[in-house]
Design a protein around this motif. Structure first.
Motif, PDB file in Angstrom:
ATOM      1  N   MET A   1       0.842  -1.194   0.000  1.00 45.82           N
ATOM      2  CA  MET A   1       0.000   0.000   0.000  1.00 45.82           C
ATOM      3  C   MET A   1       0.878   1.245   0.000  1.00 45.82           C
ATOM      4  O   MET A   1       1.828   1.344   0.769  1.00 45.82           O
ATOM      5  N   LYS A   2       0.555   2.176  -0.866  1.00 48.06           N
ATOM      6  CA  LYS A   2       1.346   3.401  -0.915  1.00 48.06           C
ATOM      7  C   LYS A   2       1.115   4.266   0.302  1.00 48.06           C
ATOM      8  O   LYS A   2       0.048   4.267   0.888  1.00 48.06           O
ATOM      9  N   LYS A   3       2.135   5.016   0.662  1.00 45.04           N
ATOM     10  CA  LYS A   3       1.994   6.001   1.720  1.00 45.04           C
ATOM     11  C   LYS A   3       1.388   7.260   1.109  1.00 45.04           C
ATOM     12  O   LYS A   3       1.848   7.760   0.096  1.00 45.04           O
ATOM     13  N   GLN A   4       0.342   7.783   1.758  1.00 47.51           N
ATOM     14  CA  GLN A   4      -0.316   8.972   1.235  1.00 47.51           C
ATOM     15  C   GLN A   4       0.206  10.192   1.964  1.00 47.51           C
ATOM     16  O   GLN A   4       0.256  10.233   3.184  1.00 47.51           O
ATOM     17  N   LYS A   5       0.635  11.186   1.212  1.00 40.44           N
ATOM     18  CA  LYS A   5       1.213  12.396   1.781  1.00 40.44           C
ATOM     19  C   LYS A   5       0.410  13.606   1.340  1.00 40.44           C
ATOM     20  O   LYS A   5      -0.064  13.675   0.205  1.00 40.44           O
ATOM     21  N   TYR A   6       0.268  14.555   2.243  1.00 38.00           N
ATOM     22  CA  TYR A   6      -0.435  15.800   1.931  1.00 38.00           C
ATOM     23  C   TYR A   6       0.622  16.900   1.880  1.00 38.00           C
ATOM     24  O   TYR A   6       1.154  17.313   2.893  1.00 38.00           O
ATOM     25  N   VAL A   7       0.930  17.356   0.667  1.00 35.01           N
ATOM     26  CA  VAL A   7       2.049  18.256   0.460  1.00 35.01           C
ATOM     27  C   VAL A   7       1.575  19.545  -0.180  1.00 35.01           C
ATOM     28  O   VAL A   7       0.825  19.523  -1.155  1.00 35.01           O
ATOM     29  N   SER A   8       1.990  20.665   0.365  1.00 34.63           N
ATOM     30  CA  SER A   8       1.577  21.957  -0.170  1.00 34.63           C
ATOM     31  C   SER A   8       2.231  22.230  -1.510  1.00 34.63           C
ATOM     32  O   SER A   8       3.419  22.019  -1.700  1.00 34.63           O
ATOM     33  N   LEU A   9       1.440  22.709  -2.469  1.00 36.46           N
ATOM     34  CA  LEU A   9       2.025  23.119  -3.729  1.00 36.46           C
ATOM     35  C   LEU A   9       2.957  24.297  -3.520  1.00 36.46           C
ATOM     36  O   LEU A   9       3.930  24.465  -4.254  1.00 36.46           O
ATOM     37  N   LEU A  10       2.693  25.123  -2.528  1.00 38.00           N
ATOM     38  CA  LEU A  10       3.609  26.205  -2.200  1.00 38.00           C
ATOM     39  C   LEU A  10       4.940  25.623  -1.759  1.00 38.00           C
ATOM     40  O   LEU A  10       6.006  26.075  -2.157  1.00 38.00           O
ATOM     41  N   ALA A  11       4.877  24.565  -0.932  1.00 35.01           N
ATOM     42  CA  ALA A  11       6.113  23.918  -0.509  1.00 35.01           C
ATOM     43  C   ALA A  11       6.843  23.324  -1.696  1.00 35.01           C
ATOM     44  O   ALA A  11       8.067  23.386  -1.796  1.00 35.01           O
ATOM     45  N   LEU A  12       6.091  22.743  -2.618  1.00 33.51           N
ATOM     46  CA  LEU A  12       6.708  22.192  -3.820  1.00 33.51           C
ATOM     47  C   LEU A  12       7.512  23.270  -4.537  1.00 33.51           C
ATOM     48  O   LEU A  12       8.620  23.033  -5.005  1.00 33.51           O
ATOM     49  N   ALA A 314       9.619   8.313  -5.074  1.00 30.62           N
ATOM     50  CA  ALA A 314       9.225   6.965  -5.482  1.00 30.62           C
ATOM     51  C   ALA A 314       8.134   6.379  -4.595  1.00 30.62           C
ATOM     52  O   ALA A 314       8.240   6.369  -3.364  1.00 30.62           O
ATOM     53  N   GLY A 315       7.087   5.871  -5.229  1.00 32.19           N
ATOM     54  CA  GLY A 315       6.030   5.164  -4.523  1.00 32.19           C
ATOM     55  C   GLY A 315       5.092   6.029  -3.714  1.00 32.19           C
ATOM     56  O   GLY A 315       4.242   5.502  -2.990  1.00 32.19           O
ATOM     57  N   GLU A 316       5.196   7.351  -3.830  1.00 32.84           N
ATOM     58  CA  GLU A 316       4.378   8.237  -3.014  1.00 32.84           C
ATOM     59  C   GLU A 316       3.048   8.582  -3.686  1.00 32.84           C
ATOM     60  O   GLU A 316       2.918   8.563  -4.907  1.00 32.84           O
ATOM     61  N   VAL A 317       2.060   8.882  -2.839  1.00 24.68           N
ATOM     62  CA  VAL A 317       0.807   9.492  -3.287  1.00 24.68           C
ATOM     63  C   VAL A 317       0.764  10.888  -2.690  1.00 24.68           C
ATOM     64  O   VAL A 317       0.725  11.043  -1.474  1.00 24.68           O
ATOM     65  N   LEU A 318       0.789  11.901  -3.514  1.00 33.06           N
ATOM     66  CA  LEU A 318       0.779  13.288  -3.060  1.00 33.06           C
ATOM     67  C   LEU A 318      -0.631  13.844  -3.248  1.00 33.06           C
ATOM     68  O   LEU A 318      -1.169  13.820  -4.357  1.00 33.06           O
ATOM     69  N   THR A 319      -1.225  14.327  -2.180  1.00 29.86           N
ATOM     70  CA  THR A 319      -2.616  14.789  -2.219  1.00 29.86           C
ATOM     71  C   THR A 319      -2.685  16.268  -1.861  1.00 29.86           C
ATOM     72  O   THR A 319      -2.128  16.689  -0.848  1.00 29.86           O
ATOM     73  N   PHE A 320      -3.391  17.026  -2.683  1.00 31.88           N
ATOM     74  CA  PHE A 320      -3.464  18.469  -2.514  1.00 31.88           C
ATOM     75  C   PHE A 320      -4.910  18.929  -2.346  1.00 31.88           C
ATOM     76  O   PHE A 320      -5.763  18.634  -3.183  1.00 31.88           O
ATOM     77  N   GLU A 324      -3.438  22.467   1.557  1.00 31.70           N
ATOM     78  CA  GLU A 324      -2.147  22.335   0.900  1.00 31.70           C
ATOM     79  C   GLU A 324      -1.970  23.323  -0.244  1.00 31.70           C
ATOM     80  O   GLU A 324      -0.994  23.274  -0.976  1.00 31.70           O
ATOM     81  N   GLU A 325      -2.958  24.213  -0.408  1.00 30.25           N
ATOM     82  CA  GLU A 325      -2.953  25.233  -1.459  1.00 30.25           C
ATOM     83  C   GLU A 325      -2.906  24.616  -2.848  1.00 30.25           C
ATOM     84  O   GLU A 325      -2.344  25.176  -3.789  1.00 30.25           O
ATOM     85  N   GLY A 326      -3.540  23.441  -2.980  1.00 27.87           N
ATOM     86  CA  GLY A 326      -3.565  22.761  -4.264  1.00 27.87           C
ATOM     87  C   GLY A 326      -4.833  22.990  -5.045  1.00 27.87           C
ATOM     88  O   GLY A 326      -4.870  22.747  -6.254  1.00 27.87           O
ATOM     89  N   VAL A 327      -5.909  23.435  -4.384  1.00 30.54           N
ATOM     90  CA  VAL A 327      -7.157  23.782  -5.057  1.00 30.54           C
ATOM     91  C   VAL A 327      -7.651  25.112  -4.503  1.00 30.54           C
ATOM     92  O   VAL A 327      -7.278  25.497  -3.384  1.00 30.54           O
ATOM     93  N   ASP A 328      -8.489  25.795  -5.274  1.00 29.55           N
ATOM     94  CA  ASP A 328      -9.006  27.093  -4.814  1.00 29.55           C
ATOM     95  C   ASP A 328     -10.117  27.537  -5.763  1.00 29.55           C
ATOM     96  O   ASP A 328     -10.512  26.797  -6.667  1.00 29.55           O
ATOM     97  N   LEU A 329     -10.574  28.758  -5.556  1.00 28.96           N
ATOM     98  CA  LEU A 329     -11.631  29.353  -6.380  1.00 28.96           C
ATOM     99  C   LEU A 329     -11.228  30.780  -6.716  1.00 28.96           C
ATOM    100  O   LEU A 329     -10.756  31.520  -5.850  1.00 28.96           O
ATOM    101  N   THR A 330     -11.427  31.177  -7.977  1.00 29.51           N
ATOM    102  CA  THR A 330     -11.116  32.547  -8.372  1.00 29.51           C
ATOM    103  C   THR A 330     -12.214  33.502  -7.909  1.00 29.51           C
ATOM    104  O   THR A 330     -13.354  33.093  -7.672  1.00 29.51           O
TER     105      THR A 330
END
Length: 362
Positions: A1-12, A314-320, A324-330
């Motif tokens: 099972m993959k490890k699920q990570k919540y990573v900020s796009l800003l951090a990216l 490798a092997g990660e699931v990155l969820t935004f 995590e500033e990965g989704v928003d609304l204009t």
């Protein structure tokens, strides 16, 4: 099972070390045993990327285009040119082309291959398993393997905000949702939008239709025509290139009768431009009420940078999501009242006091 990570796009965007820390890496993840010597030892000069699109094309003004814009930005930053020696895309015109296109990318010796969209999952899993020395990144689903990374988004959170905005804008209390194809991913858009609208007005009517394709603009236009004719005045489309038909129909209606007050909500990127309309008297209108944003391009760009630097997650699931500033609304054309309601809903989601459903109730 993959490890699920919540990573900020800003951090990216802050660089390789930041995302590795967020993923539990130690800064030394260029592991040839996991990804093959060609991936671990690639340099900035010879590192190459291919992107295989979903149906709808790289110029769909939505999901595929967002990813491609991210890779173009990566190429420009790193002095790469479009083509086999830098970065390129392979367009899929039908689901049956996914395996062929992925294998074409592998056989062309691209170091990193992106698959854009959940529909590529099965094909990518098979091709990734058969080619352990090539790295693969899928957007909007999860595949397994130490030569893979998976990226997903909490689309339901941004869609909830769109529902709030639509409910605060409608004058008929009738809203529409047009999806491309039914799936777990588009379920998130539908569920969030309905929940957001009904959080403002539990009695509001939301009609849901699916085109059956992400590449059928004519089908999207037909669905939108029926909705607007029924009294719906705001449509949220999560339909890729099919969604361009929704914009086309809205503009045709208003051009024929400027007294009509109808709106389209864009998806995945700021679709303000798609709503621009010049009337016969020279008056300009914009029918894009707002757009839900999804950091597909940013995610693609930064995964490319990580991988080029030998630090493939490798092997990660990155969820935004919103946090995590990965989704928003204009802000779009929203009124002050609608903007306030959207900000209130966003605060509740971020505080954890408001849970957004991921699937429709029925």
């Amino acid at each position: 099972m993959k490890k699920q990570k919540y990573v900020s796009l800003l951090a990216l965007g802050l660089g390789v070390s930041t995302i590795l820390a967020a993923c539990g890496g130690n800064g030394d993840t260029a592991d040839s045993s996991a990804t093959g010597s060609s991936t671990a030892e690639g340099t900035e000069d010879n590192f190459t990327i291919a992107m295989v699109t979903d149906v709808g094309g790289v110029d769909d003004k939505s999901f595929n285009q967002s990813a491609w814009e991210g890779l173009v930005a990566w190429g420009e930053e790193n002095g790469k040119e479009k083509g086999i020696d830098g970065y390129d895309y392979i367009q899929s015109n039908a689901d049956s082309e996914f395996v062929t296109n992925l294998n074409t990318a592998v056989n062309s010796n691209f170091d990193l291959v992106f698959g854009i969209g959940y529909k590529l999952k099965s094909a990518m899993q098979d091709v990734a398993t058969q080619n352990p020395d090539t790295m693969f990144a899928i957007i909007d689903d999860v595949i397994e393997g130490e030569n893979t990374v998976s990226v997903s988004f909490k689309d339901n959170e941004a869609a909830f905000l769109a529902g709030v905005a639509a409910a605060k804008t409608t004058k008929t209390n009738q809203l529409g949702f047009i999806g491309g194809q039914e799936s777990v991913v588009i379920d998130r858009f539908e569920a969030g939008f309905i929940a957001g609208a009904q959080s403002v007005n539990p009695e509001i009517d939301v009609k849901v239709e699916y085109v059956g394709s992400f590449g059928d603009a004519a089908g999207g236009k037909s669905k939108a025509a029926a909705m607007y004719a029924s009294g719906i005045d705001v449509i949220y489309q999560a339909a890729g290139d099919s969604g361009n038909g929704v914009f086309s129909e809205a503009k045709d209606i208003v051009k024929a009768d400027p007294s009509k007050e109808i709106w389209v909500i864009g998806v995945d990127r700021d679709q303000t431009e798609e709503g621009l309309l010049t009337l016969d008297d020279g008056t300009e209108r914009n029918l894009t009420l707002t757009s839900t944003l999804k950091g597909v391009g940013t995610a693609a760009k930064d995964i490319a940078t990580l991988t080029m630097n030998g630090e493939f997650p490798a092997g990660e699931v990155l969820t935004f999501g919103l946090a995590e500033e990965g989704v928003d609304l204009t802000d779009g054309q929203l009124t002050a009242e609608a903007l306030t309601a959207v900000e209130d809903a966003k605060s509740q989601i971020l505080e954890g006091t408001l849970a957004v459903p991921e699937a429709p109730e029925n």
